[in-house]
Write a protein that holds these residues in place. Structure first.
Motif, PDB file in Angstrom:
ATOM      1  N   THR A 159       0.819  -1.214   0.000  1.00 12.82           N
ATOM      2  CA  THR A 159       0.000   0.000   0.000  1.00 12.82           C
ATOM      3  C   THR A 159       0.852   1.262   0.000  1.00 12.82           C
ATOM      4  OG1 THR A 159      -1.751  -1.146   1.226  1.00 12.82           O
ATOM      5  CG2 THR A 159      -1.786   1.257   1.287  1.00 12.82           C
ATOM      6  N   ARG A 160       0.439   2.240  -0.792  1.00 11.71           N
ATOM      7  CA  ARG A 160       1.077   3.553  -0.743  1.00 11.71           C
ATOM      8  C   ARG A 160       0.471   4.330   0.413  1.00 11.71           C
ATOM      9  NH1 ARG A 160      -0.910   7.874  -2.962  1.00 11.71           N
ATOM     10  NH2 ARG A 160      -1.963   6.816  -4.679  1.00 11.71           N
ATOM     11  N   THR A 161       1.315   4.849   1.312  1.00 11.97           N
ATOM     12  CA  THR A 161       0.841   5.514   2.525  1.00 11.97           C
ATOM     13  C   THR A 161       1.053   7.022   2.497  1.00 11.97           C
ATOM     14  OG1 THR A 161       2.977   5.111   3.617  1.00 11.97           O
ATOM     15  CG2 THR A 161       1.249   3.450   3.931  1.00 11.97           C
ATOM     16  N   ALA A 162       1.534   7.558   1.368  1.00 14.22           N
ATOM     17  CA  ALA A 162       1.747   8.992   1.228  1.00 14.22           C
ATOM     18  C   ALA A 162       1.319   9.409  -0.170  1.00 14.22           C
ATOM     19  CB  ALA A 162       3.225   9.336   1.465  1.00 14.22           C
ATOM     20  N   PRO A 163       1.024  10.706  -0.365  1.00 14.46           N
ATOM     21  CA  PRO A 163       0.609  11.156  -1.700  1.00 14.46           C
ATOM     22  C   PRO A 163       1.694  10.855  -2.735  1.00 14.46           C
ATOM     23  CG  PRO A 163       0.180  12.856  -0.068  1.00 14.46           C
ATOM     24  CD  PRO A 163       0.994  11.801   0.622  1.00 14.46           C
ATOM     25  N   PRO A 164       1.293  10.557  -3.965  1.00  2.49           N
ATOM     26  CA  PRO A 164       2.293  10.259  -5.007  1.00  2.49           C
ATOM     27  C   PRO A 164       3.132  11.493  -5.332  1.00  2.49           C
ATOM     28  CG  PRO A 164       0.088  10.418  -5.949  1.00  2.49           C
ATOM     29  CD  PRO A 164      -0.083  10.447  -4.475  1.00  2.49           C
ATOM     30  N   GLU A 165       4.415  11.253  -5.638  1.00  2.00           N
ATOM     31  CA  GLU A 165       5.328  12.334  -5.993  1.00  2.00           C
ATOM     32  C   GLU A 165       5.496  12.390  -7.502  1.00  2.00           C
ATOM     33  OE1 GLU A 165       9.040  12.313  -3.871  1.00  2.00           O
ATOM     34  OE2 GLU A 165       8.159  11.210  -2.177  1.00  2.00           O
ATOM     35  N   ASP A 166       5.940  13.546  -7.996  1.00  2.00           N
ATOM     36  CA  ASP A 166       6.278  13.644  -9.420  1.00  2.00           C
ATOM     37  C   ASP A 166       7.406  12.658  -9.724  1.00  2.00           C
ATOM     38  OD1 ASP A 166       4.411  15.632  -9.797  1.00  2.00           O
ATOM     39  OD2 ASP A 166       5.848  17.263  -9.481  1.00  2.00           O
ATOM     40  N   TRP A 167       7.342  12.047 -10.895  1.00  2.00           N
ATOM     41  CA  TRP A 167       8.302  11.001 -11.231  1.00  2.00           C
ATOM     42  C   TRP A 167       9.725  11.535 -11.312  1.00  2.00           C
ATOM     43  CZ3 TRP A 167       8.885   6.050 -11.033  1.00  2.00           C
ATOM     44  CH2 TRP A 167       9.968   5.459 -11.687  1.00  2.00           C
ATOM     45  N   ASN A 168      10.624  10.741 -10.757  1.00  2.00           N
ATOM     46  CA  ASN A 168      12.059  10.999 -10.867  1.00  2.00           C
ATOM     47  C   ASN A 168      12.711   9.683 -11.256  1.00  2.00           C
ATOM     48  OD1 ASN A 168      14.931  11.192 -10.091  1.00  2.00           O
ATOM     49  ND2 ASN A 168      14.341  13.149  -9.177  1.00  2.00           N
ATOM     50  N   ASP A 169      13.611   9.721 -12.238  1.00  2.00           N
ATOM     51  CA  ASP A 169      14.209   8.475 -12.740  1.00  2.00           C
ATOM     52  C   ASP A 169      14.906   7.663 -11.650  1.00  2.00           C
ATOM     53  OD1 ASP A 169      13.290   8.888 -15.275  1.00  2.00           O
ATOM     54  OD2 ASP A 169      15.164   9.730 -16.048  1.00  2.00           O
ATOM     55  N   ARG A 170      15.353   8.319 -10.588  1.00  2.00           N
ATOM     56  CA  ARG A 170      16.040   7.575  -9.527  1.00  2.00           C
ATOM     57  C   ARG A 170      15.093   6.629  -8.788  1.00  2.00           C
ATOM     58  NH1 ARG A 170      14.794  10.047  -4.651  1.00  2.00           N
ATOM     59  NH2 ARG A 170      14.007  12.188  -4.836  1.00  2.00           N
ATOM     60  N   PHE A 171      13.763   6.858  -8.926  1.00  2.00           N
ATOM     61  CA  PHE A 171      12.805   5.969  -8.258  1.00  2.00           C
ATOM     62  C   PHE A 171      12.919   4.538  -8.779  1.00  2.00           C
ATOM     63  CE2 PHE A 171       9.617   9.726  -7.619  1.00  2.00           C
ATOM     64  CZ  PHE A 171      10.456  10.251  -6.646  1.00  2.00           C
ATOM     65  N   ALA A 172      13.288   4.382 -10.055  1.00  2.00           N
ATOM     66  CA  ALA A 172      13.356   3.049 -10.672  1.00  2.00           C
ATOM     67  C   ALA A 172      14.703   2.369 -10.480  1.00  2.00           C
ATOM     68  CB  ALA A 172      13.051   3.144 -12.164  1.00  2.00           C
ATOM     69  N   LEU A 173      15.700   3.097  -9.955  1.00  2.00           N
ATOM     70  CA  LEU A 173      17.039   2.530  -9.808  1.00  2.00           C
ATOM     71  C   LEU A 173      17.015   1.319  -8.862  1.00  2.00           C
ATOM     72  CD1 LEU A 173      20.087   2.892 -10.473  1.00  2.00           C
ATOM     73  CD2 LEU A 173      20.257   4.184  -8.331  1.00  2.00           C
ATOM     74  N   LEU A 174      17.598   0.240  -9.314  1.00  2.00           N
ATOM     75  CA  LEU A 174      17.642  -0.991  -8.518  1.00  2.00           C
ATOM     76  C   LEU A 174      18.930  -1.029  -7.713  1.00  2.00           C
ATOM     77  CD1 LEU A 174      16.494  -3.441 -11.335  1.00  2.00           C
ATOM     78  CD2 LEU A 174      15.058  -2.393  -9.571  1.00  2.00           C
ATOM     79  N   GLY A 175      18.805  -1.153  -6.405  1.00  2.00           N
ATOM     80  CA  GLY A 175      19.967  -1.241  -5.537  1.00  2.00           C
ATOM     81  C   GLY A 175      20.317  -2.680  -5.215  1.00  2.00           C
ATOM     82  N   GLU A 176      21.259  -2.852  -4.328  1.00  2.00           N
ATOM     83  CA  GLU A 176      21.689  -4.199  -3.948  1.00  2.00           C
ATOM     84  C   GLU A 176      20.554  -5.044  -3.370  1.00  2.00           C
ATOM     85  OE1 GLU A 176      25.161  -6.189  -1.146  1.00  2.00           O
ATOM     86  OE2 GLU A 176      25.425  -4.149  -1.906  1.00  2.00           O
ATOM     87  N   PRO A 177      19.660  -4.466  -2.513  1.00  2.00           N
ATOM     88  CA  PRO A 177      18.551  -5.283  -1.991  1.00  2.00           C
ATOM     89  C   PRO A 177      17.634  -5.807  -3.095  1.00  2.00           C
ATOM     90  CG  PRO A 177      18.817  -3.290  -0.681  1.00  2.00           C
ATOM     91  CD  PRO A 177      19.686  -3.124  -1.892  1.00  2.00           C
ATOM     92  N   GLN A 178      17.447  -5.006  -4.150  1.00  2.00           N
ATOM     93  CA  GLN A 178      16.575  -5.449  -5.245  1.00  2.00           C
ATOM     94  C   GLN A 178      17.238  -6.560  -6.056  1.00  2.00           C
ATOM     95  OE1 GLN A 178      16.810  -1.802  -4.584  1.00  2.00           O
ATOM     96  NE2 GLN A 178      15.193  -2.588  -3.240  1.00  2.00           N
ATOM     97  N   LEU A 179      18.530  -6.431  -6.328  1.00  3.21           N
ATOM     98  CA  LEU A 179      19.221  -7.489  -7.067  1.00  3.21           C
ATOM     99  C   LEU A 179      19.228  -8.788  -6.265  1.00  3.21           C
ATOM    100  CD1 LEU A 179      22.248  -5.571  -8.660  1.00  3.21           C
ATOM    101  CD2 LEU A 179      19.931  -5.928  -9.539  1.00  3.21           C
TER     102      LEU A 179
END
Length: 297
Positions: A159-179
């Motif tokens: 669930t999203r618990t805060a209002p949506p923010e304007d898109w920023n490309d860094r939101f999609a960046l995959l870090g070590e936890p995602q890999l």
């Protein structure tokens, strides 16, 4: 059923898991909005095998039917959003080929519930909020193997618990936890594949095993196969079959057929892992057939 899933008004279907999904949706005769997310990208030629976003207006029966059919939960994710289809689709397209912190990009099969569950679970709530964007809730089937007990809550709610923010490309960046999460998803899917193959070839293989014993056995197969240097799925399935025939400890036992193989064919132990496992498999089947012939005689 997870609380609130009846509120879902979008389905995100994995076209690879549900072949001919677009034709199926079009033939329903309902006013559905359908957007194959690969459309308009370099992957458009295989759009039917990619994620397919479906908006089901109030009064249509599609989502109710899928909610009430647990097997369908393995093919799709349920979403709620007040945003129009184009907005949700544009947001989700950011994740088709996201960059990672190592500087690579790779195809993310986020419509596959197994992949999506591990992926979404790898984020803290603050990052999850930016990830969901115009999506209020996502309901994803929890990855549970068939030899494990069903959880009390078979579907996980993100669930999203805060209002949506304007898109920023860094939101999609995959870090070590995602890999690491993707590696977990791959291991989970691969373990299911090995179990399915073994039980098809040897129906009684796990008949007397508890869920924990099955899990431990399969994990040991993957660990030892990786230590051997195996990479391909075919090689791992071959390794699992040898482990079934000779036992998990076949490499350590002094009286193991493996030791006889080493003594008979010392040159083969220097082969690359994928070729070495083929040679070992040939020997395993030769000894097995010889044993069967002796017993028949």
């Amino acid at each position: 059923m997870s609380t609130g899933i009846h509120q879902a008004n979008y389905l995100l279907i994995d076209g690879a898991l549900h072949p001919h999904a677009i034709r199926y949706l079009q033939q329903r005769g309902e006013p559905l909005e359908i957007d194959p997310l690969y459309l308009g990208t370099s992957l458009a030629p295989i759009m039917e095998q990619g994620p397919i976003l479906v908006h089901a207006p109030v009064g249509t029966s599609l989502i109710d039917e899928w909610q009430q059919t647990p097997a369908r939960h393995e093919h799709a994710i349920f979403l709620t959003s007040q945003a129009p289809l184009q907005t949700v689709a544009r947001h989700l397209r950011h994740f088709i080929k996201p960059p990672d912190h190592l500087g690579n990009t790779s195809l993310l099969r986020f419509a596959d519930p197994v992949v999506s569950h591990f992926w979404l679970s790898s984020y803290g709530q603050k990052h999850l909020n930016t990830l969901l964007g115009p999506i209020n809730d996502a309901w994803v089937k929890a990855p549970v193997h068939q030899w494990q007990a069903s959880p009390e809550e078979p579907v996980t709610r993100f669930t999203r618990t805060a209002p949506p923010e304007d898109w920023n490309d860094r939101f999609a960046l995959l870090g070590e936890p995602q890999l690491a999460a993707f590696e977990q998803a791959y291991q989970w899917l691969f373990m299911r594949q090995i179990h399915a193959w073994l039980t098809e070839q040897h129906p009684q293989r796990f008949a007397a095993h508890s869920a924990e014993q099955v899990q431990n056995w399969l994990e040991r197969v993957l660990d030892t196969g990786q230590a051997w240097g195996l990479i391909s799925e075919y090689a791992f399935v071959t390794w699992a079959d040898i482990c079934h025939t000779w036992g998990l400890d076949f490499m350590e036992r002094a009286d193991s057929p493996y030791q006889h193989w080493l003594a008979l064919f010392p040159e083969q132990k220097h082969l690359p892992p994928e070729l070495r496992i083929e040679a070992l498999d040939d020997y395993c089947h030769t000894t097995l057939n010889a044993t069967d012939a002796t017993h028949d005689g």
